[in-house]
Design an enzyme around this catalytic site. Sequence first.
Site, PDB file in Angstrom:
ATOM      1  N   TYR A 129      -3.442  -2.420   9.637  1.00 53.34           N
ATOM      2  CA  TYR A 129      -3.222  -2.709   7.880  1.00 53.34           C
ATOM      3  C   TYR A 129      -2.182  -1.921   7.686  1.00 53.34           C
ATOM      4  O   TYR A 129      -1.252  -2.824   7.062  1.00 53.34           O
ATOM      5  CB  TYR A 129      -4.325  -1.868   7.679  1.00 53.34           C
ATOM      6  CG  TYR A 129      -3.954  -2.105   6.228  1.00 53.34           C
ATOM      7  CD1 TYR A 129      -4.195  -3.138   5.520  1.00 53.34           C
ATOM      8  CD2 TYR A 129      -3.709  -1.255   5.344  1.00 53.34           C
ATOM      9  CE1 TYR A 129      -4.992  -3.249   3.947  1.00 53.34           C
ATOM     10  CE2 TYR A 129      -4.338  -0.990   4.094  1.00 53.34           C
ATOM     11  CZ  TYR A 129      -4.236  -1.845   3.447  1.00 53.34           C
ATOM     12  OH  TYR A 129      -4.957  -2.153   2.427  1.00 53.34           O
ATOM     13  N   SER A 150       0.898  -1.573  -0.238  1.00 49.53           N
ATOM     14  CA  SER A 150       0.028  -0.079   0.327  1.00 49.53           C
ATOM     15  C   SER A 150       1.155   1.302  -0.023  1.00 49.53           C
ATOM     16  O   SER A 150       1.850   0.859   0.948  1.00 49.53           O
ATOM     17  CB  SER A 150      -0.944  -0.391   1.177  1.00 49.53           C
ATOM     18  OG  SER A 150      -1.795   1.719   1.741  1.00 49.53           O
TER      19      SER A 150
HETATM   20  N1  LIG Z   1      -8.594  -0.258  -2.860  1.00 42.84           N
HETATM   21  C1  LIG Z   1      -7.915   0.170  -2.466  1.00 42.84           C
HETATM   22  O1  LIG Z   1      -7.146   1.261  -2.123  1.00 42.84           O
HETATM   23  C2  LIG Z   1      -6.378  -0.213  -1.154  1.00 42.84           C
HETATM   24  C3  LIG Z   1      -5.097   0.174  -1.257  1.00 42.84           C
HETATM   25  C4  LIG Z   1      -4.085  -0.065  -1.520  1.00 42.84           C
HETATM   26  C5  LIG Z   1      -4.038  -1.597  -0.538  1.00 42.84           C
HETATM   27  N2  LIG Z   1      -4.814  -2.259  -1.949  1.00 42.84           N
HETATM   28  C6  LIG Z   1      -4.880  -4.400  -1.673  1.00 42.84           C
HETATM   29  O2  LIG Z   1      -4.808  -4.688  -2.130  1.00 42.84           O
HETATM   30  C7  LIG Z   1      -5.412  -5.744  -1.955  1.00 42.84           C
HETATM   31  C8  LIG Z   1      -6.698  -5.946  -2.830  1.00 42.84           C
HETATM   32  O3  LIG Z   1      -7.571  -5.055  -2.825  1.00 42.84           O
HETATM   33  P1  LIG Z   1      -9.689  -4.635  -3.177  1.00 42.84           P
HETATM   34  O4  LIG Z   1      -9.556  -3.487  -2.934  1.00 42.84           O
HETATM   35  O5  LIG Z   1      -9.004  -4.713  -4.840  1.00 42.84           O
HETATM   36  O6  LIG Z   1     -10.445  -4.999  -2.320  1.00 42.84           O
HETATM   37  P2  LIG Z   1     -11.586  -6.268  -2.587  1.00 42.84           P
HETATM   38  O7  LIG Z   1     -12.527  -5.837  -3.734  1.00 42.84           O
HETATM   39  O8  LIG Z   1     -11.907  -6.328  -1.405  1.00 42.84           O
HETATM   40  O9  LIG Z   1     -10.797  -7.851  -3.240  1.00 42.84           O
HETATM   41  C9  LIG Z   1      -9.983  -8.300  -1.991  1.00 42.84           C
HETATM   42  C10 LIG Z   1     -10.480  -9.985  -2.600  1.00 42.84           C
HETATM   43  O10 LIG Z   1      -9.686 -10.444  -2.023  1.00 42.84           O
HETATM   44  C11 LIG Z   1     -10.757 -11.665  -1.712  1.00 42.84           C
HETATM   45  N3  LIG Z   1     -11.007 -12.680  -0.006  1.00 42.84           N
HETATM   46  C12 LIG Z   1     -10.583 -12.288   0.807  1.00 42.84           C
HETATM   47  N4  LIG Z   1     -10.588 -12.705   2.118  1.00 42.84           N
HETATM   48  C13 LIG Z   1     -10.367 -13.771   1.724  1.00 42.84           C
HETATM   49  C14 LIG Z   1      -9.571 -15.097   2.196  1.00 42.84           C
HETATM   50  N5  LIG Z   1      -9.851 -15.034   3.956  1.00 42.84           N
HETATM   51  N6  LIG Z   1      -9.745 -16.551   1.041  1.00 42.84           N
HETATM   52  C15 LIG Z   1      -9.672 -15.374   0.438  1.00 42.84           C
HETATM   53  N7  LIG Z   1      -9.603 -14.577  -0.279  1.00 42.84           N
HETATM   54  C16 LIG Z   1     -10.247 -13.264   0.536  1.00 42.84           C
HETATM   55  C17 LIG Z   1     -12.221 -11.868  -1.782  1.00 42.84           C
HETATM   56  O11 LIG Z   1     -12.949 -12.401  -1.889  1.00 42.84           O
HETATM   57  P3  LIG Z   1     -13.974 -13.278  -1.707  1.00 42.84           P
HETATM   58  O12 LIG Z   1     -14.648 -12.409  -0.234  1.00 42.84           O
HETATM   59  O13 LIG Z   1     -13.958 -13.833  -2.383  1.00 42.84           O
HETATM   60  O14 LIG Z   1     -13.240 -14.568  -0.161  1.00 42.84           O
HETATM   61  C18 LIG Z   1     -12.022 -10.292  -2.937  1.00 42.84           C
HETATM   62  O15 LIG Z   1     -11.689 -11.056  -4.122  1.00 42.84           O
HETATM   63  C19 LIG Z   1      -6.175  -6.569  -0.918  1.00 42.84           C
HETATM   64  O16 LIG Z   1      -4.226  -6.690   0.008  1.00 42.84           O
HETATM   65  C20 LIG Z   1      -6.027  -4.776   0.144  1.00 42.84           C
HETATM   66  O17 LIG Z   1      -5.173  -4.333   1.269  1.00 42.84           O
HETATM   67  C21 LIG Z   1      -6.289  -1.598  -2.197  1.00 42.84           C
END
Ligand SMILES: NC(=O)c1ccc[n+]([C@@H]2O[C@H](COP(=O)([O-])OP(=O)(O)OC[C@H]3O[C@@H](n4cnc5c(N)ncnc54)[C@H](OP(=O)(O)O)[C@@H]3O)[C@@H](O)[C@H]2O)c1
Length: 273
Positions: free
Chosen positions: A157, A144
């Site tokens: 986090y 991040s």
């Molecule tokens: N969006 C942002 O602003 C942002 C910024 C910096 C970093 N990130 C990082 O980017 C990555 C993706 O985040 P995102 O924003 O794309 O979030 P998201 O839309 O919530 O996607 C997260 C994914 O992780 C899966 N997941 C969650 N818990 C899980 C588990 N126990 N086992 C298997 N799969 C699991 C969810 O699917 P299911 O619920 O179907 O399992 C979903 O497909 C994360 O590491 C997040 O910390 C995001």
Amino acid sequence: MKDFRQEYGQYAIVTGASSGLGEEFARQLAAAGVNLILVARRAARLERLSAELTRSHGTLNEVVALDLLEPGAVDELMRRTAHLDVGMLIASAGVALAGPLVEHAVDDELDVFTLHGAVTLRLAHGFGQAFAARGRGALVLISSSIAAGAVPFQANYAAVKAYVLSLGQALHYELKSTGVDVLVLAPGQTETEGLGKIRGIDFDKMPGGAKMSPAKAVSAALHALGRRAVVIPGAMNKVADALSKHLMTRGAAARMYGSIIGRALTDEARSEA
Ligand SMILES: NC(=O)c1ccc[n+]([C@@H]2O[C@H](COP(=O)([O-])OP(=O)(O)OC[C@H]3O[C@@H](n4cnc5c(N)ncnc54)[C@H](OP(=O)(O)O)[C@@H]3O)[C@@H](O)[C@H]2O)c1
């Protein structure tokens, strides 16, 4: 962009493929002709995405519905994909919490810690070893843009994202000589389902302008893969990272984040703070 299939192998595993950045990685890799192994808990979403990508791009996809927090989940993923020519691992599964740490259930914070920390380590170790043995492959880990310092109200986090950044950057060096490319994507606020689910912060009150599209963040990552160790997509995110790393002490950066995020806490989180 490179020919990922030629360079790394026929299949990419994408964890967290049911939404957000993971889904976008799957879309862009399928458009580049890479077959996919889609991993997350929501099987129906993965099946729909798999069918759509096969229709649009002709890729041969597999769905592995798994809770990565279950003991043995990464071993099971490795077992179920061992017969395929897997050359890429994108570790995008993640969850986040925001607000005063002591107001959260410690088990929820431990899930954040385990999914980003221990599960990322298991994936990087297992697939890093497999890719090094075949002399080619790529690991993409997601950190991040707030991983450079201590971040009040996202304390656990941000701390575990600092671990991911450090792990990936070190593995980039360690695995280079084996033919394995390692990249850490460190995005800022990105318009995903996951960001919308974070309850403690009103992200519209945070500075930094519009949230980035997942398409832009993912295309920056795929462009940087094999060229760089870390990519922070977006000028504002790069500035925030440089500011907290080079122009401030760690203490001053923590106070800055505390003050900015403190003002963006939701009423519910504020009453707990
Ligand atoms: N969006 C942002 O602003 C942002 C910024 C910096 C970093 N990130 C990082 O980017 C990555 C993706 O985040 P995102 O924003 O794309 O979030 P998201 O839309 O919530 O996607 C997260 C994914 O992780 C899966 N997941 C969650 N818990 C899980 C588990 N126990 N086992 C298997 N799969 C699991 C969810 O699917 P299911 O619920 O179907 O399992 C979903 O497909 C994360 O590491 C997040 O910390 C995001």
